[in-house]
Design an enzyme around this catalytic site. Structure first.
Site, PDB file in Angstrom:
ATOM      1  N   HIS A 102       0.844  -1.207   0.000  1.00 13.22           N
ATOM      2  CA  HIS A 102       0.000   0.000   0.000  1.00 13.22           C
ATOM      3  C   HIS A 102       0.882   1.261   0.000  1.00 13.22           C
ATOM      4  O   HIS A 102       1.958   1.285   0.602  1.00 13.22           O
ATOM      5  CB  HIS A 102      -0.922   0.018   1.224  1.00 13.22           C
ATOM      6  CG  HIS A 102      -1.972   1.074   1.097  1.00 13.22           C
ATOM      7  ND1 HIS A 102      -1.744   2.375   1.445  1.00 13.22           N
ATOM      8  CD2 HIS A 102      -3.240   1.028   0.619  1.00 13.22           C
ATOM      9  CE1 HIS A 102      -2.829   3.091   1.195  1.00 13.22           C
ATOM     10  NE2 HIS A 102      -3.758   2.291   0.697  1.00 13.22           N
ATOM     11  N   GLU A 174      -4.201   1.659  -7.226  1.00 10.82           N
ATOM     12  CA  GLU A 174      -4.450   2.806  -6.357  1.00 10.82           C
ATOM     13  C   GLU A 174      -3.470   3.931  -6.700  1.00 10.82           C
ATOM     14  O   GLU A 174      -2.328   3.920  -6.209  1.00 10.82           O
ATOM     15  CB  GLU A 174      -4.254   2.427  -4.889  1.00 10.82           C
ATOM     16  CG  GLU A 174      -5.208   1.365  -4.390  1.00 10.82           C
ATOM     17  CD  GLU A 174      -5.510   1.540  -2.907  1.00 10.82           C
ATOM     18  OE1 GLU A 174      -6.650   1.306  -2.530  1.00 10.82           O
ATOM     19  OE2 GLU A 174      -4.612   1.939  -2.138  1.00 10.82           O
TER      20      GLU A 174
END
Ligand code: G3H
Length: 263
Positions: A102, A174
């Site tokens: 992430h 993302e």
């Protein structure tokens, strides 16, 4: 291999304490038990709570088909690694997913491509589906973002490929600049990058069943806007209200309920 049409995942990051995590989990579990999108197998759902709350969250989702996973894992499987959690233990607990790479782990905790690649391999060799985050740090054109993300994905899968660790991955596209923002990236931007990532995954026979989903300020309405351009959503803040999760499941059912398959 997963036979669903759409994947809807939620990371709770570090937003909730114990009581709110368990309340959210019970409410989403109730939803999953009754919502046709989940009961029919159309939607693959997963939730990623804070690590210490994995066991009670697993209990809350038991029998619902909703998978539970960790937001991070160690690249090592056992040994003197203070503070780390191994994929071996996560699997033993009953996790089915492990998020890796992430943008917040890269930016705040210094993880680089080598670490993320090693964590991806660790997830796969322990039978966990990696939720493998890729995304460009800055706003660039959709074509340039696609080029960068495909290169990033190839590098992150390299260690697992070398290890001979097969298995599907859920790639969470993302763009870093769209995380924690008021709005997601544009549908054109998302569609272009997700298409390129799907093409890259299709080259890899040992990643059959993999899926590309979008995260970054995703919420109700986005799945409808994107149609079959994405394989699902990776949700953060805009899934904190279980009613928003219900709305997204409604959208998945409306889009794919007639038997159409997402990509
Ligand atoms: O893990 C989820 C993503 O980073 C998205 O978070 P966000 O929707 O709160 O921006």
């Amino acid at each position: 291999m997963d036979a669903s049409a759409v994947t809807v995942g939620v990371s709770l990051k570090m937003y909730f304490g114990q009581a709110r995590t368990l309340d959210w989990s019970r409410r989403v579990a109730d939803l999953a038990r009754t919502h046709q999108a989940v009961t029919s197998g159309l939607v693959e759902m997963f939730a990623l709570p804070a690590t210490p709350l994995i066991p009670p969250v697993l209990a809350a989702f038991a029998g619902t088909g909703v998978g539970v996973g960790a937001q991070d894992l160690s690249w090592a499987d056992s040994g003197a690694y203070t503070g780390e959690t191994s994929g071996t233990l996560l699997r033993e607990l009953g996790c089915r997913y492990a998020e890796v790479g992430h943008a917040e782990r890269r930016r705040l905790f210094g993880e680089d491509d080598q670490v993320v690649a090693a964590k991806t391999a660790a997830a796969l060799r322990n039978g966990l589906t990696p939720v493998l985050c890729v995304g460009e740090p800055d706003r660039v054109s959709p074509a340039e973002a696609a080029r960068r993300c495909v290169t990033e994905l190839g590098g992150l899968l390299a260690a697992a490929d070398q290890d001979g660790a097969p298995g599907r991955v859920v790639v969470a596209y993302e763009p870093h600049w769209a995380i924690g923002a008021p709005e997601p990236a544009s549908t054109d931007h998302i569609a272009t990058v997700c298409a390129a990532l799907r093409e890259r995954l299709a080259e890899d026979a040992c990643r059959a069943g993999s899926r590309v989903i979008y995260g970054g300020s995703a919420g109700p309405g986005l799945l409808t806007d994107l149609g079959t351009e994405v394989g699902g959503l990776f949700l953060g803040r805009f899934a904190h209200d279980p009613d928003a999760v219900a709305a997204i499941l409604d959208e998945a059912l409306a889009l794919h309920g007639a038997g159409a398959r997402a990509r």
